[in-house]
Design a protein around this motif. Structure first.
Motif, PDB file in Angstrom:
ATOM      1  N   ILE A   1       0.025   9.125   1.949  1.00  0.00           N
ATOM      2  CA  ILE A   1       1.329   8.413   2.127  1.00  0.00           C
ATOM      3  C   ILE A   1       1.673   8.595   3.367  1.00  0.00           C
ATOM      4  CG2 ILE A   1       3.500   8.777   1.466  1.00  0.00           C
ATOM      5  CD1 ILE A   1       2.641   9.778  -1.263  1.00  0.00           C
ATOM      6  N   GLU A   2       1.418   9.702   4.422  1.00  0.00           N
ATOM      7  CA  GLU A   2       1.866   9.739   5.615  1.00  0.00           C
ATOM      8  C   GLU A   2       1.351   8.774   6.358  1.00  0.00           C
ATOM      9  OE1 GLU A   2       3.985  11.344   8.880  1.00  0.00           O
ATOM     10  OE2 GLU A   2       4.320  11.196   6.695  1.00  0.00           O
ATOM     11  N   THR A   3       0.006   8.602   6.190  1.00  0.00           N
ATOM     12  CA  THR A   3      -0.760   7.289   6.733  1.00  0.00           C
ATOM     13  C   THR A   3      -0.250   5.989   6.589  1.00  0.00           C
ATOM     14  OG1 THR A   3      -2.923   8.858   7.051  1.00  0.00           O
ATOM     15  CG2 THR A   3      -3.234   6.493   7.410  1.00  0.00           C
ATOM     16  N   ALA A   4      -0.185   5.936   5.143  1.00  0.00           N
ATOM     17  CA  ALA A   4       0.348   4.502   4.975  1.00  0.00           C
ATOM     18  C   ALA A   4       1.752   4.286   5.646  1.00  0.00           C
ATOM     19  CB  ALA A   4       0.428   4.260   3.506  1.00  0.00           C
TER      20      ALA A   4
ATOM     21  N   ASN B   1       6.402  12.026  -9.508  1.00  0.00           N
ATOM     22  CA  ASN B   1       6.059  13.204 -10.283  1.00  0.00           C
ATOM     23  C   ASN B   1       5.995  14.571  -9.039  1.00  0.00           C
ATOM     24  OD1 ASN B   1       5.036  11.658 -12.324  1.00  0.00           O
ATOM     25  ND2 ASN B   1       3.135  11.097 -11.124  1.00  0.00           N
ATOM     26  N   ASP B   2       6.145  14.305  -7.871  1.00  0.00           N
ATOM     27  CA  ASP B   2       6.098  15.524  -6.961  1.00  0.00           C
ATOM     28  C   ASP B   2       7.469  15.370  -5.982  1.00  0.00           C
ATOM     29  OD1 ASP B   2       3.882  16.641  -8.154  1.00  0.00           O
ATOM     30  OD2 ASP B   2       2.584  14.841  -7.012  1.00  0.00           O
ATOM     31  N   ARG B   3       8.323  14.926  -6.368  1.00  0.00           N
ATOM     32  CA  ARG B   3       9.683  14.604  -5.636  1.00  0.00           C
ATOM     33  C   ARG B   3      10.076  15.932  -4.712  1.00  0.00           C
ATOM     34  NH1 ARG B   3      11.581  13.814 -10.567  1.00  0.00           N
ATOM     35  NH2 ARG B   3      13.188  15.103 -11.358  1.00  0.00           N
ATOM     36  N   HIS B   4       9.555  17.153  -5.193  1.00  0.00           N
ATOM     37  CA  HIS B   4      10.163  18.383  -4.798  1.00  0.00           C
ATOM     38  C   HIS B   4       9.300  19.073  -3.800  1.00  0.00           C
ATOM     39  CE1 HIS B   4      13.431  18.398  -7.406  1.00  0.00           C
ATOM     40  NE2 HIS B   4      12.649  18.336  -8.485  1.00  0.00           N
ATOM     41  N   ALA B   5       8.175  18.191  -3.554  1.00  0.00           N
ATOM     42  CA  ALA B   5       7.203  18.865  -2.568  1.00  0.00           C
ATOM     43  C   ALA B   5       7.750  18.751  -1.285  1.00  0.00           C
ATOM     44  CB  ALA B   5       5.798  17.969  -2.763  1.00  0.00           C
ATOM     45  N   LEU B   6       7.320  19.811  -0.379  1.00  0.00           N
ATOM     46  CA  LEU B   6       7.919  19.636   1.217  1.00  0.00           C
ATOM     47  C   LEU B   6       7.240  18.905   1.967  1.00  0.00           C
ATOM     48  CD1 LEU B   6       8.343  23.617   1.336  1.00  0.00           C
ATOM     49  CD2 LEU B   6      10.048  21.862   0.690  1.00  0.00           C
ATOM     50  N   ALA B   7       6.003  18.403   1.741  1.00  0.00           N
ATOM     51  CA  ALA B   7       5.412  17.430   2.823  1.00  0.00           C
ATOM     52  C   ALA B   7       4.722  16.400   2.096  1.00  0.00           C
ATOM     53  CB  ALA B   7       4.375  18.118   3.521  1.00  0.00           C
ATOM     54  N   TYR B   8       4.630  15.037   2.757  1.00  0.00           N
ATOM     55  CA  TYR B   8       3.959  13.914   2.170  1.00  0.00           C
ATOM     56  C   TYR B   8       2.595  14.224   2.234  1.00  0.00           C
ATOM     57  CZ  TYR B   8       8.280  11.527   3.138  1.00  0.00           C
ATOM     58  OH  TYR B   8       9.582  11.162   3.049  1.00  0.00           O
ATOM     59  N   PRO B   9       1.764  13.796   1.106  1.00  0.00           N
ATOM     60  CA  PRO B   9       0.324  13.872   1.229  1.00  0.00           C
ATOM     61  C   PRO B   9       0.010  12.878   2.310  1.00  0.00           C
ATOM     62  CG  PRO B   9       0.989  13.357  -1.001  1.00  0.00           C
ATOM     63  CD  PRO B   9       2.452  13.553   0.026  1.00  0.00           C
TER      64      PRO B   9
ATOM     65  N   ARG C   1       0.968  -1.351   0.181  1.00  0.00           N
ATOM     66  CA  ARG C   1      -0.049  -0.078  -0.074  1.00  0.00           C
ATOM     67  C   ARG C   1       0.774   1.173  -0.115  1.00  0.00           C
ATOM     68  NH1 ARG C   1      -4.825   2.155   0.859  1.00  0.00           N
ATOM     69  NH2 ARG C   1      -4.973   4.101   2.046  1.00  0.00           N
ATOM     70  N   PHE C   2       2.034   1.176   0.746  1.00  0.00           N
ATOM     71  CA  PHE C   2       2.648   2.642   0.957  1.00  0.00           C
ATOM     72  C   PHE C   2       3.537   2.673  -0.222  1.00  0.00           C
ATOM     73  CE2 PHE C   2       7.089   4.011   1.167  1.00  0.00           C
ATOM     74  CZ  PHE C   2       6.652   5.447   1.816  1.00  0.00           C
ATOM     75  N   GLN C   3       3.921   1.627  -0.936  1.00  0.00           N
ATOM     76  CA  GLN C   3       4.891   1.587  -2.304  1.00  0.00           C
ATOM     77  C   GLN C   3       3.855   2.095  -3.631  1.00  0.00           C
ATOM     78  OE1 GLN C   3       6.526  -2.203  -2.534  1.00  0.00           O
ATOM     79  NE2 GLN C   3       8.771  -1.420  -1.472  1.00  0.00           N
ATOM     80  N   THR C   4       2.579   1.635  -3.281  1.00  0.00           N
ATOM     81  CA  THR C   4       1.647   2.022  -4.290  1.00  0.00           C
ATOM     82  C   THR C   4       1.293   3.588  -4.423  1.00  0.00           C
ATOM     83  OG1 THR C   4       0.605  -0.123  -4.223  1.00  0.00           O
ATOM     84  CG2 THR C   4      -0.523   1.624  -5.216  1.00  0.00           C
TER      85      THR C   4
END
Length: 300
Positions: A110-113, A99-107, A88-91
């Motif tokens: 993703i954080e929950t997984a 696509n969004d590797r430069h974002a400062l925070a996890y969605p 689930r986390f890897q998915t």
């Protein structure tokens, strides 16, 4: 000496409790050693108690086995659950990283997984009745079932020990003198079951009036006369014990009970010559020095 007779060192074995005599392991003339089982007595109530507790032991064993199997099955799920959380986390993580590797925070997803995977790998459950919470519950059940089984096994040992008390065992080495109960018969508590004669020579016992107490001593010579196969026989012996006591023929008359050991007559000979409770004639012989000393004392 009055009312002299031959005595055998007999040990009586009586029933410890009432019950049915299920086995007699000895016959007259058998040699036994300390600890040998002479007879077995069965009390239906005690045997029923043993069977009831044995059934509880079997039930407790079954419950423990089921509890252990549940723990084993639950542990097998650990890899599958870990694999599911990782997948689930890897998915979620893989496309986001591309696509969004430069974002400062996890969605949030993703954080929950990630936290779910992180806690699982550290054996923590974020919610009640999770995998590890359930594992603890199942292992506690195993502990309880194991303690329950130990308790029933201990109770079974106690019940079996109580049943084993109905076993009649020899206390000393000896020869079976008599068997007084039949296999399959019901016997009451303290009923005589077996008599065993100790492997020591038979003795002669007689009685004298207490007025002669000062004239008899241990080591004094004695002449023993008895009948063997229709003929009168004689044996020399010695006084080995002196006890105050009553005359067996006159219980109201007090005196001295004298025990005589025959010279040169061991176990086999005394059993052959001296029948138990057979009458004997015993004459005690005072030495010449003792007789002279008494006469001299009388003059003074």
């Amino acid at each position: 000496m009055d009312h002299a007779r031959f005595v055998a060192p007999i040990t009586e074995y009586k029933a410890p409790e009432a019950g049915y005599l299920t086995r007699i392991n000895v016959a007259v003339g058998d040699q036994v050693n300390p600890g040998d089982i002479l007879a077995r007595i069965e009390d239906p109530d005690r045997e029923s108690d043993v069977e009831d507790v044995r059934a509880e032991v079997l039930l407790a064993e079954r419950r423990l086995r089921i509890a252990r199997n549940r723990v084993a099955e639950h542990r097998l799920q650990r890899k599958a659950q870990h694999a599911a959380l990782l997948a689930r986390f890897q998915t979620l993580w893989t496309p986001w990283r591309v696509n969004d590797r430069h974002a400062l925070a996890y969605p949030d997803q993703i954080e929950t997984a990630r936290l779910a995977l992180y806690n699982f790998e550290r054996q923590r459950d974020p919610n009640a009745m999770g995998y590890f919470d359930m594992l603890d519950t199942l292992e506690e059940t195993v502990t309880e079932r194991d303690l329950d089984l130990r308790r029933w096994k201990r109770e079974l040992r106690h019940r079996k020990a109580a049943a084993d008390e109905l076993v009649v065992r020899a206390k000393f080495e000896g020869t079976v003198f008599g068997v007084y109960a039949l296999k399959g018969s019901y016997i009451a508590r303290d009923d005589l079951v077996v008599e065993i004669e100790d492997n020591t020579p038979r003795m002669a016992v007689g009685w004298i009036d207490d007025s002669m107490a000062t004239t008899v001593h241990i080591g004094m010579t004695a002449d023993i006369s008895y009948v063997f196969r229709g003929q009168t026989k004689h044996n020399q012996g010695q006084v080995i014990d002196i006890q105050a006591g009553t005359d067996i023929a006159q219980p109201d008359k007090f005196g001295m009970v004298i025990t005589i050991q025959a010279d040169g007559a061991g176990l086999k000979k005394t059993r052959k010559w001296f029948r138990r409770n057979a009458p004997a004639r015993i004459r005690l012989k005072r030495g010449l020095f003792a007789s002279w000393f008494e006469r001299d004392n009388g003059r003074s």
